[in-house]
Motif scaffolding. Structure first.
Motif, PDB file in Angstrom:
ATOM      1  N   ASP A  27       0.843  -1.198   0.000  1.00 17.84           N
ATOM      2  CA  ASP A  27       0.000   0.000   0.000  1.00 17.84           C
ATOM      3  C   ASP A  27       0.880   1.252   0.000  1.00 17.84           C
ATOM      4  N   PRO A  28       0.961   1.985  -1.117  1.00 18.20           N
ATOM      5  CA  PRO A  28       1.859   3.152  -1.167  1.00 18.20           C
ATOM      6  C   PRO A  28       1.398   4.269  -0.229  1.00 18.20           C
ATOM      7  N   LEU A  29       2.369   5.030   0.243  1.00 20.91           N
ATOM      8  CA  LEU A  29       2.083   6.170   1.115  1.00 20.91           C
ATOM      9  C   LEU A  29       1.982   7.439   0.283  1.00 20.91           C
ATOM     10  N   LEU A  30       0.939   8.217   0.556  1.00 20.02           N
ATOM     11  CA  LEU A  30       0.701   9.479  -0.131  1.00 20.02           C
ATOM     12  C   LEU A  30       0.838  10.626   0.857  1.00 20.02           C
ATOM     13  N   LEU A  31       1.104  11.807   0.329  1.00 25.64           N
ATOM     14  CA  LEU A  31       1.251  12.993   1.175  1.00 25.64           C
ATOM     15  C   LEU A  31      -0.112  13.640   1.394  1.00 25.64           C
ATOM     16  N   ALA A  32      -0.490  13.800   2.647  1.00 25.86           N
ATOM     17  CA  ALA A  32      -1.726  14.499   3.004  1.00 25.86           C
ATOM     18  C   ALA A  32      -1.353  15.876   3.551  1.00 25.86           C
ATOM     19  N   VAL A  33      -1.924  16.925   2.955  1.00 25.62           N
ATOM     20  CA  VAL A  33      -1.655  18.297   3.395  1.00 25.62           C
ATOM     21  C   VAL A  33      -2.990  18.986   3.666  1.00 25.62           C
ATOM     22  N   PRO A  34      -2.999  19.997   4.527  1.00 26.81           N
ATOM     23  CA  PRO A  34      -4.255  20.712   4.771  1.00 26.81           C
ATOM     24  C   PRO A  34      -4.760  21.395   3.500  1.00 26.81           C
TER      25      PRO A  34
ATOM     26  N   PRO B 116      11.196  16.897  -2.976  1.00 22.02           N
ATOM     27  CA  PRO B 116      11.705  16.770  -1.607  1.00 22.02           C
ATOM     28  C   PRO B 116      12.004  18.105  -0.934  1.00 22.02           C
ATOM     29  N   ALA B 117      12.550  19.054  -1.670  1.00 23.67           N
ATOM     30  CA  ALA B 117      12.885  20.349  -1.060  1.00 23.67           C
ATOM     31  C   ALA B 117      11.654  21.042  -0.514  1.00 23.67           C
ATOM     32  N   ASP B 118      10.481  20.796  -1.094  1.00 20.72           N
ATOM     33  CA  ASP B 118       9.242  21.422  -0.622  1.00 20.72           C
ATOM     34  C   ASP B 118       8.861  20.966   0.778  1.00 20.72           C
ATOM     35  N   LEU B 119       9.349  19.797   1.173  1.00 25.43           N
ATOM     36  CA  LEU B 119       8.952  19.227   2.461  1.00 25.43           C
ATOM     37  C   LEU B 119       9.931  19.560   3.579  1.00 25.43           C
ATOM     38  N   GLU B 120      11.046  20.157   3.231  1.00 28.61           N
ATOM     39  CA  GLU B 120      12.017  20.581   4.240  1.00 28.61           C
ATOM     40  C   GLU B 120      11.404  21.707   5.064  1.00 28.61           C
ATOM     41  N   GLY B 121      11.417  21.550   6.400  1.00 25.94           N
ATOM     42  CA  GLY B 121      10.890  22.577   7.282  1.00 25.94           C
ATOM     43  C   GLY B 121       9.398  22.510   7.529  1.00 25.94           C
ATOM     44  N   GLN B 122       8.711  21.620   6.856  1.00 27.57           N
ATOM     45  CA  GLN B 122       7.273  21.477   7.089  1.00 27.57           C
ATOM     46  C   GLN B 122       7.032  20.773   8.434  1.00 27.57           C
ATOM     47  N   PRO B 123       6.004  21.181   9.175  1.00 30.25           N
ATOM     48  CA  PRO B 123       5.662  20.439  10.403  1.00 30.25           C
ATOM     49  C   PRO B 123       5.029  19.095  10.036  1.00 30.25           C
ATOM     50  N   TRP B 124       5.555  18.034  10.601  1.00 34.89           N
ATOM     51  CA  TRP B 124       5.102  16.690  10.248  1.00 34.89           C
ATOM     52  C   TRP B 124       4.306  16.043  11.371  1.00 34.89           C
ATOM     53  N   ILE B 125       3.325  15.253  10.966  1.00 36.42           N
ATOM     54  CA  ILE B 125       2.587  14.382  11.883  1.00 36.42           C
ATOM     55  C   ILE B 125       2.988  12.958  11.527  1.00 36.42           C
ATOM     56  N   ALA B 126       3.708  12.312  12.401  1.00 36.14           N
ATOM     57  CA  ALA B 126       4.173  10.939  12.142  1.00 36.14           C
ATOM     58  C   ALA B 126       3.122   9.958  12.641  1.00 36.14           C
ATOM     59  N   VAL B 127       2.858   8.935  11.845  1.00 38.20           N
ATOM     60  CA  VAL B 127       1.902   7.904  12.234  1.00 38.20           C
ATOM     61  C   VAL B 127       2.659   6.788  12.934  1.00 38.20           C
ATOM     62  N   GLU B 128       2.424   6.659  14.225  1.00 38.80           N
ATOM     63  CA  GLU B 128       3.140   5.689  15.052  1.00 38.80           C
ATOM     64  C   GLU B 128       2.743   4.269  14.682  1.00 38.80           C
TER      65      GLU B 128
ATOM     66  N   ILE C 290       9.236  16.529  12.914  1.00 33.58           N
ATOM     67  CA  ILE C 290       8.088  15.860  13.529  1.00 33.58           C
ATOM     68  C   ILE C 290       7.599  16.670  14.730  1.00 33.58           C
ATOM     69  N   ARG C 291       6.386  17.179  14.620  1.00 35.00           N
ATOM     70  CA  ARG C 291       5.785  17.962  15.703  1.00 35.00           C
ATOM     71  C   ARG C 291       4.788  17.135  16.520  1.00 35.00           C
ATOM     72  N   LEU C 292       4.114  16.198  15.847  1.00 31.49           N
ATOM     73  CA  LEU C 292       3.092  15.394  16.513  1.00 31.49           C
ATOM     74  C   LEU C 292       3.238  13.937  16.081  1.00 31.49           C
ATOM     75  N   GLU C 293       2.797  13.033  16.936  1.00 25.47           N
ATOM     76  CA  GLU C 293       2.771  11.615  16.599  1.00 25.47           C
ATOM     77  C   GLU C 293       1.357  11.100  16.823  1.00 25.47           C
TER      78      GLU C 293
ATOM     79  N   LEU D  69      -2.528  21.210  11.322  1.00 27.28           N
ATOM     80  CA  LEU D  69      -1.423  21.074  12.266  1.00 27.28           C
ATOM     81  C   LEU D  69      -0.163  20.483  11.645  1.00 27.28           C
ATOM     82  N   GLY D  70      -0.214  20.111  10.376  1.00 26.75           N
ATOM     83  CA  GLY D  70       0.970  19.568   9.740  1.00 26.75           C
ATOM     84  C   GLY D  70       0.615  18.709   8.546  1.00 26.75           C
ATOM     85  N   VAL D  71       1.640  18.074   7.989  1.00 29.71           N
ATOM     86  CA  VAL D  71       1.458  17.166   6.856  1.00 29.71           C
ATOM     87  C   VAL D  71       1.779  15.752   7.334  1.00 29.71           C
TER      88      VAL D  71
END
Length: 304
Positions: free
Chosen positions: A167-174, A187-199, A223-226, A241-243
């Motif tokens: 199952d490929p992973l896709l980018l979810a953004v607000p 990849p450069a677009d994602l540098e510095g973005q606040p991330w929500i990691a799925v534990e 990673i700001r949130l998990e 709150l993040g991507v």
């Protein structure tokens, strides 16, 4: 020969770490319970508990023995249930191990629905275990089939497996995020973005693997949130709150407040295997295995 009653007593005492509370759960007196535990230790030649005036704790050997005792009791319970069902002329039930991805993605519910349509009276027991525990359950025959994030080794003498899902992973953004309307996400677009990691609590190395994959792609996630599971992560993304990276199969349709983008350069996916013992003791086990694999094939055909 191990006494199953003593093993049950041992497990309850280990869980309570208190003979009195264990005796209340077992509906027996403390003295005979203590004698049974002492007799078990004597028969084994093993100290299972460290005892103080306030409580008792498992020794390191006791912790190892507890894991195996639980597995044996599960197998004994399943064997007893199977015997009763066979005695009534039934074909027996199924004991299925799974991880949460098997539920979230619909793989297991679809297979169970087909099983119910074919055999509406069959008894099914579901066990949410870590992958390694599921594979051990197959070896001990306390599980009939396992849905695991990693397959057994190719040279495993007893177990076989087949890939059910990649199952490929896709980018979810607000919604309204600059990346939501960008012609292409690099990849450069994602540098510095606040991330929500799925534990992934069943894979202790999940965080390191996630960061390593991002670094290999060319950016470092902040990673700001998990989140404990993908649907929670989607809700956090929708709140701005993040991507996050979300499995394709989790996106059943448009998500309010969320825009999803493909990342063809990011080689990350969630995989799920079906695993089973090479010796099928009962026809119903082989039949359900084919149902699970058929569900995979039909899902792939639908996706094409």
């Amino acid at each position: 020969m191990l006494d199953l009653r003593q093993l049950r007593y041992f497990v309850v005492v280990a869980e309570e770490e208190h003979v009195g509370r264990a005796a209340e759960r077992l509906l027996i007196s403390q003295s005979p319970l203590s004698r049974q535990i002492a007799q078990l230790e004597k028969n084994l030649g093993l100290t299972l508990f460290e005892r103080t005036q306030q409580r008792i704790r498992l020794t390191s050997d006791g912790r190892v023995f507890l894991s195996e005792a639980r597995a044996l009791l599960r197998h004994a319970s399943r064997l007893e249930n199977l015997g009763r069902r066979l005695g009534r002329g039934e074909e027996g039930g199924l004991c299925i191990g799974y991880t949460v991805d098997a539920m979230h993605t619909g793989v297991l519910p679809r297979a169970l629905r087909e099983l119910h349509d074919e055999r509406p009276g069959i008894h099914v027991a579901l066990y949410n275990f870590a992958g390694a525990e599921q594979l051990e359950g197959l070896r001990q025959r306390s599980l009939d089939i396992a849905l695991v994030p990693e397959p057994p080794a190719e040279d495993d003498p007893d177990l076989r497996a087949a890939l059910l899902m990649d199952d490929p992973l896709l980018l979810a953004v607000p919604a309204g995020h600059p990346l939501a309307e960008s012609p292409e996400v690099v990849p450069a677009d994602l540098e510095g973005q606040p991330w929500i990691a799925v534990e992934n609590s069943r894979r202790p190395a999940w965080r390191d693997e996630f960061i390593a994959a991002c670094a290999a792609a060319g950016f470092t996630p902040d990673i700001r949130l998990e989140a404990s599971e993908p649907l929670t992560a989607l809700g956090l993304v929708a709140s701005g709150l993040g991507v996050a990276l979300i499995q394709r199969s989790m996106l059943r349709g448009p998500e309010a407040g969320v825009t999803v983008r493909e990342l063809p350069w990011l080689d990350m996916s969630v995989r799920l295997w079906a695993a089973w013992h090479e010796v099928d003791l009962r026809p119903v086990v082989a039949s359900f295995r084919e149902t699970v694999l058929g569900t995979r094939d039909r899902a792939a055909a639908k996706a094409d």
